[in-house]
Design an enzyme around this catalytic site. Structure first.
Site, short mmCIF file in Angstrom:
data_model
loop_
_atom_site.label_atom_id
_atom_site.label_comp_id
_atom_site.label_asym_id
_atom_site.label_seq_id
_atom_site.Cartn_x
_atom_site.Cartn_y
_atom_site.Cartn_z
N ASP A 1 -60.92 26.24 -36.97
CA ASP A 1 -60.92 27.39 -36.08
C ASP A 1 -59.56 27.63 -35.41
O ASP A 1 -59.22 28.75 -35.13
CB ASP A 1 -62.02 27.26 -35.01
CG ASP A 1 -62.02 25.89 -34.37
OD1 ASP A 1 -61.06 25.13 -34.59
OD2 ASP A 1 -62.97 25.58 -33.64
N ASP B 1 -55.17 24.80 -37.61
CA ASP B 1 -55.88 24.59 -38.88
C ASP B 1 -55.42 25.54 -39.97
O ASP B 1 -55.73 25.34 -41.13
CB ASP B 1 -57.38 24.83 -38.68
CG ASP B 1 -57.99 23.80 -37.75
OD1 ASP B 1 -57.50 22.66 -37.77
OD2 ASP B 1 -58.92 24.14 -37.02
N ASP C 1 -64.19 20.43 -39.95
CA ASP C 1 -63.77 20.18 -38.60
C ASP C 1 -65.00 19.69 -37.84
O ASP C 1 -66.12 19.99 -38.23
CB ASP C 1 -63.32 21.54 -38.04
CG ASP C 1 -62.54 21.40 -36.79
OD1 ASP C 1 -61.98 20.32 -36.60
OD2 ASP C 1 -62.49 22.37 -36.02
#
Lengths: 1039, 290
Positions: free
Chosen positions: A732, A736, A391
């Site tokens: 996070d 996700d 990410d």
């Protein structure tokens, strides 16, 4: 499960298709995709809920209808009794944790997993054998019952141990997920009360304000300047305005609904709770994660492979010798007992427990380095990771907007963006800066929460949106107490930022008592600001804005924009005191002040800067052969800029577009082979087939996915897994969590991460720092190497335990090593040393080699098995046999006498068996000698296992390169081996049930020459491997 | 989804096996080329050859530490065991008086066992020794000097000698002879220079009653010191083990009788908890009469 998964994925593909565009105007379609995913998911997994869930139409209802529907009152709220009833009906307002396997099932799994089945078979065979014996002869000895019981105990105890280890590591998480209970301000019985958010029920009226987390799905009844951050739901970081109007049919798109676990950024609102707990939207997404099947970890696959090998060897040798024994006219009963012996000798009973301990030791070590491992096996997974899908926000970047560049006086200045920047070093002497800084300070609505004077500026909590926060902190660092400056420059009027006029304006009295003019300050989209200006400030002097300065402005604007930074323009105007006397009343609606011919002061650009440790970590990953792919919901330009600055796209590699731009040709004409990097947007990804995605993943070493949706994350992870890669995913948000679950190892952020993400992940980075992953990779690789050593060490002595049986069956010598004694090696002397190998340091730089291939680089490969079994194992057997023969020969039975002595030897009524010297032995005297033989064989193995332990310290380097004394735990292991053997032989010598006897001290040294031989032989092996890498020797002897 | 992908059809598996056994493309047999096999075989030939040599050498060295004459350690044999003849499964002496075959095998065994004790054989091979004292034969400087043995004549066994005995050691009449012998232990001075004898009793009270009376040969079950010490089979070639014969005269028929015989000697403990045959022997006697 396997049947269901494809459906889910296909649904997600459809969901992704629904998202027409991810540009601003079409953001709403994103919700639709998500929504349909939710619904479909429910159809698959919670059929019973389908009808109940779809009719979410609360956003369409009027306040009155809502009141009726939920039997509540907007003013007075629910009564306490009503609330209590509803709470009892619906349960607490919390996401139920993912369904746990019942403890008993977990426990039973430990009882039947791995070698346990084999041992159970052994135990049952023992009891059957006793049953047969007993039916023939009522007085038959209970040896077999004992053995069966011991085997069962071994299984149960190792099972309990493994279960305990698992439970312990799960407990770490349990304590972790206990978050500070959230509070909610609720109106009940006409009173405002603060209650734990868990106790909210549908129909409750709650009040929220900026900074609060929305405690449940709520229908807004009243809102004032309310904006929410839906990023945890959609991955979209733009704040979303919320009001009480019904704006869209789709509940996810309408403005009058706020979602559980999203954050209210500013403003206040009152709303009615319409869904709680698992029935909230976020609850459904969280359950999507539990729908994704849990893949087997690589180490679990490896251990299974290893168990298969050992079990295969055990069963085939067992059956082979059963047949041999039967055809050698042994009784079937005896043959069964041989079979048990062979199984027990072949199965490394203690190994799986050792592996668990080793993994948990590493897990502990990693926890110290901020990698909290939830699932023990994930410790190794990180080591075999070949692709990291990272990410961007929060993992690679600091997750806060920070001022990166300034442009004034026709010059771009760079600001310090590191985590704890205390001083800004750019030139602050110019008069332009004085003006600019004033605008930055004054034209800003963000404020520090009070009471944080002692907190470092960068860590203070701010009320306000990201850009304003960045500007506030920036000015606080440069100028000092901002609030004080604002106080001195009293604000008289203000127009907050909105998306139609794209600027923000405020008018202040100045702090200069001699200057009675009002100062109007304005910031906003640079082109809009420039339109309103007629002059520009250069070196503190106003100059007319001519063509060349405008061009300079645009160049700077494009340059900063090209860096992926958010650019803001700043201008000001001193209102003449004549026209606007001190008493003048400004009306922001009527705009009774000039809005043109302002003075342009400068540009300022902001970015969420990369963490300072990340570039280094990425370089390390690259040298370790790990591909780092960025997957982000952010703009491609920003994504690419960050990717470049952290090294995901290295300095000298270009994308197709870059090449096209450089060569000034069309994108289509570029030879795709030339491009090393690629930026794929969600839109492009949506149109790609699986094959095309595979091609992208294989042909570009440097990949950035931008503007992706949570569903696409999942598709990317699957794509990577199709390449046989071990994929790590960091994330996070709740969005996700499906990808985290799908990944071979999901890594959640400990600070920024949502609970759902942490639940779905296998590992939690306590410091949210990408660099911690690198440490994890290193530990994971080391543990893989060390497990290899542990297994090699353990397997070796299996041959030394097995040979006695084979010789016993074929040659007919008295049994050299008893089954119980074998257990004492496997579960006694060998345990600590095999754990000690986990402390071994790496032989070479493990971060400089490629990640292991999931299917080719096995934990237990052929050379390892062959070398352990047929080389060292055999040498060890010979050494142990030497001790055995020595004991017998010195007591009166020469080796030649022993051959085919078995039948007479074991007859209970033969009490005058003749030895090589004509002496006669009673049965008990022989038995005692046999136990002495067991002890001797045991000591023989133990002594040689010390040599085995030392040689296993390295696989390639000489022991002297590695250092004999660097790993102190090895010596603890050796000491434990010797001490346990001493206790067994001398301490328990009189307890004949354990079949140990006092052994003459000199017998301890008989196997020493063989031990040395093992060491020398292994040094020679390693020497040749080092001398001739890639040779026949290397291929066959390096494990 | 995953499982579907990985599952191979049966034909594929066979195909893969075929290719493993002989891969025509790479000329690999069982995953190795000819050269590789040659290397492997050569390696193991040399390696195992070396290991065999090494093991043989260490074994040879070890055997050098063991003398031909006496074992290095005799700690396990401090108490010699007792044993009976005829040697039967589980030491059950069962005599069906009417069934000649049942005791015939015992008789045959005994005939064979006692053959070396024939007076003629003894006279030919062994010395007449002085009773009541050990027959010590020191090497006198000659290493491992061959040792002579003392005579134990079959006639010493009296009624149990089976010589000219129509009752076949009493088996045909239900008055069987059981022979007790003591295990040979090298250099063991049984009795510590004092006389010793074997005694038999019924194990429990009822056994004692059922056992009835018995006679022993030689008288009182004496074992003479002259048969000791034993010098080992290599140098004490014709050693004749002393025997004690017990003739059970009126055992209660059709009852299993537990008999325990033990040696009464100063230096032989007969109360070892674990070794039930140390200095004693327990056997079952059953005379079946119709």
């Amino acid at each position: 499960m396997g049947q269901k998964t494809p459906q889910i994925y296909s649904v997600e593909l459809n969901g992704a298709k629904d998202m027409k565009q991810t540009d601003k105007g079409d953001d709403k379609d994103k919700y639709r995709g998500l929504w349909s995913t939710c619904l479909e998911l429910r159809k698959n997994h919670h059929k019973e809920h389908v009808t109940k869930e779809i009719d979410l139409d609360d956003h369409k209802l009027s306040n009155k209808e809502l009141e009726n529907k939920y039997h509540t009152n907007i003013v007075t709220g629910l009564s306490s009794t009503q609330a209590a009833e509803l709470l009892a009906r619906d349960g607490p307002n919390a996401l139920s944790p993912p369904q746990e396997t019942p403890e008993i099932i977990k426990f039973l799994k430990q009882m039947v997993g791995g070698f346990s089945i084999l041992l159970w078979v052994g135990a049952i065979l023992c009891w059957i054998a006793y049953g047969i014996q007993f039916s023939n002869d009522k007085s038959s000895s209970l040896d077999n019952v004992y053995l069966g019981t011991v085997l069962a105990l071994v299984v149960i105890l190792t099972g309990i141990f493994a279960y305990y280890q698992e439970a312990k590591s799960t407990n770490i998480m349990a304590s972790f997920s206990k978050m500070i209970p959230q509070q909610a301000l609720v109106i009940r019985d006409s009173e405002k009360k603060i209650i734990p958010a868990e106790q909210l029920v549908v129909g409750d009226i709650v009040e929220i304000k900026g900074g609060d987390q929305i405690p449940a799905d709520i229908r807004l009844l009243f809102a004032q300047g309310c904006k929410v951050d839906n990023s945890s739901l959609t991955g979209e970081s733009e704040p979303q305005p919320r009001s009480c109007e019904f704006t869209h049919d789709n509940p996810l798109e309408t403005k009058n609904i706020g979602f559980y676990s999203t954050t209210c950024l500013e403003g206040t609102a009152t709303g009615m709770v319409i869904n709680t707990g698992d029935r909230t939207i976020i609850g459904h997404i969280a359950s999507l994660a539990s729908g994704v099947g849990n893949e087997k970890t690589p180490i679990a696959t490896e251990i299974e492979h290893f168990v298969h090998i050992v079990a295969g060897v055990a069963i085939s040798i067992g059956v082979l010798f059963f047949i041999i024994a039967v055809s050698m006219k042994y009784r079937v009963l005896d043959s069964i007992i041989f079979l048990i012996g062979i199984i027990v000798a072949n199965v490394p009973e203690g190994l799986l427990a050792t592996v668990t301990v080793t993994l948990s030791l590493t897990a502990k070590r990693m926890a110290k380095k901020n990698c909290l491992v939830k699932n023990l096996e994930a410790v190794e997974t990180l080591g075999s990771t070949s692709i990291i899908c990272s990410d961007k926000t929060g993992t690679l970047t600091q997750n806060r907007m920070t001022v990166a560049h300034l442009w004034f006086d026709n010059q771009i200045f760079m600001a310090d963006t590191s985590e704890d920047h205390f001083k800004q070093t750019f030139d602050q002497s110019s008069g332009t800066w004085a003006s600019l800084s004033k605008i930055i300070t004054l034209c800003n609505r963000a404020e520090f929460r009070p009471g944080q004077e002692r907190v470092p500026i960068m860590k203070r909590v701010v009320v306000g949106d990201a850009s304003e926060t960045a500007l506030l902190k920036f000015s606080e660092v440069v100028l000092g107490d901002v609030m004080e400056i604002r106080k001195r420059n009293h604000k008289v009027a203000e127009i907050p930022f909105n998306s139609t006029n794209k600027f923000q304006l405020s008018i202040h009295k100045t702090d200069d008592p001699t200057d009675k003019r009002f100062l109007m300050v304005m910031k906003g989209a640079p082109e809009k600001i420039l339109e309103k200006c007629s002059t520009i400030m250069v070196n503190g002097q106003e100059q007319p804005l001519d063509q060349s300065t405008a061009e300079a402005f645009y160049t700077a604007y494009m340059e900063l924009g090209g860096l992926g930074e958010r650019v803001l323009g700043f201008c000001h105007l001193y209102l003449s005191a004549d026209e606007f006397p001190e008493t003048y009343s400004f009306d922001v609606d009527a705009m009774n002040f000039p809005m043109s011919n302002l003075c342009f002061v400068g540009l300022l650009s902001m970015i969420d800067p990369p963490r300072s440790t990340v570039p280094d970590a990425i370089t390390k990953c690259r040298s370790a052969g790990i591909k780092v792919i960025m997957v982000t919901g952010d703009h491609p330009i920003t994504a690419k800029a960050i990717a470049k600055s952290v090294g995901i796209i290295s300095a000298n590699s270009e994308t197709v577009e870059d090449i096209a731009k450089r060569l000034n040709i069309a994108v289509e004409q570029v030879n795709k082979q030339d491009a090393k990097a690629v930026v794929v947007t969600g839109m492009e990804l949506k149109d790609m087939s699986e094959d095309q995605l595979d091609e992208v993943l294989t042909s570009y070493p440097e990949i950035v996915f931008a503007r992706t949706s949570p569903q696409q994350k999942l598709i990317i992870v699957e794509g990577c897994q199709r390449q046989d890669a071990v994929v790590a995913v960091t994330g996070d948000g709740v969005n996700d969590s499906p990808a985290l679950k799908k990944a071979d190892i999901g890594i959640a952020m400990g600070i920024a991460g949502s609970d759902a993400a942490k639940n779905a992940a296998d590992m939690v980075l306590l410091d949210d720092n990408f660099a911690s992953i690198v440490t994890g990779v290193e530990e994971g690789r080391l543990i893989f190497d060390n497990l290899k050593k542990t297994i090699a060490y353990t397997l070796t002595k299996n041959i030394a335990e097995l040979c006695p049986f084979l010789i016993y069956i074929i040659v007919g010598v008295p049994l050299p090593l008893g089954t119980i004694t074998i257990l004492f090696i496997d579960l006694g002397t060998d345990i600590v040393p095999s754990i000690a190998l986990a402390y071994e340091k790496a032989e070479s730089d493990i971060m400089n080699r490629k990640p292991r291939h999931k299917k080719k680089d096995r934990l237990v490969n052929k050379p390892l098995a062959v070398y352990s079994y047929l080389h060292i194992g055999l040498m060890q057997s010979l050494g142990a046999f030497l001790v055995y023969f020595t004991v017998y020969a010195q007591e009166g039975f020469r080796p030649s006498t022993l051959i085919n002595l078995r039948v007479e030897w074991e007859k209970d009524f033969v009490n005058n068996l003749e030895d090589s010297y004509g002496q006669e032995w009673t049965r008990y005297q022989r038995k005692y000698l046999e136990w002495t033989g067991y002890t001797a064989f045991f000591i023989g193995i133990m002594i040689q296992q010390i040599a085995d332990l030392i040689i296993r310290k390295t696989r390639k380097n000489s022991i002297f390169q590695q250092g004999l004394f660097r790993n102190k735990v090895i010596w603890v292991g050796i000491a434990s081996q010797i001490i346990i053997a001493l206790i067994l032989s001398y301490g328990l010598g009189s307890i004949t049930a354990l079949n140990f006897t006092m052994l003459r001290p000199q017998y301890w040294f008989v196997a020493v020459p063989h031990a040395f031989l093992i060491w020398v032989y292994d040094e020679v092996r390693k020497l040749f491997i080092r001398l001739y890498p890639g040779s026949w020797w290397d291929k066959n002897m390096y494990y | 989804m995953v499982t579907q992908k990985e599952k191979k059809s049966c034909g594929q598996v066979v195909e893969e096996w075929k290719e493993f056994v002989w891969n025509p493309r790479t000329h690999q047999f069982m995953g190795r080329t000819g050269t590789s096999w040659a290397f492997i075989l050569l390696f193991y030939f040399v390696f195992y050859g070396f290991l065999t040599a090494m093991f043989t050498l260490t074994m040879w060295v070890m055997l050098q530490t063991v003398s031909d004459h006496t074992p290095k350690y005799q700690d396990r044999l401090a108490t010699p065991g007792l044993m009976i003849r005829p040697k039967t499964e589980n030491l059950d002496v069962v005599v069906n008086v009417s069934d000649a075959e049942s005791w015939g095998q015992h008789v045959q065994k005994l005939n064979k066992f006692l053959e070396p004790y024939n007076d003629s054989v003894q006279a030919q091979k062994n010395d007449v020794c002085r009773p009541g004292r050990y027959y010590e034969q020191p090497d006198n400087g000659v290493l491992n000097y061959p040792k002579r043995a003392c005579q134990f004549n079959r006639t010493q066994l009296g009624d149990c000698s089976g010589l000219g005995d129509p009752t076949h050691y009493g088996y045909s009449t239900g008055q069987p002879c059981v022979f007790i012998k003591m295990n040979r232990v090298i250099n063991f001075y049984a009795g510590a220079n004092q006389s010793m004898n074997v005694t038999c009793v019924g194990k429990r009270e009822e056994d004692a009653e059922n056992l009835g009376s018995f006679v022993m040969f030689p008288a009182h079950g004496n074992i003479d010191l002259m048969y000791f010490p034993y010098y080992g089979k290599k140098f004490h070639v014709n050693y004749t083990q002393p025997l004690v014969a017990v003739k059970f005269l009126n055992v209660t028929p059709n009852v299993e009788v537990n008999v325990e015989c033990r040696i009464n000697a100063v230096n032989i403990a007969t109360d070892d908890e674990r070794d039930k045959f140390a200095g004693r022997v327990a056997f079952k006697l059953r005379i079946n009469k119709t």
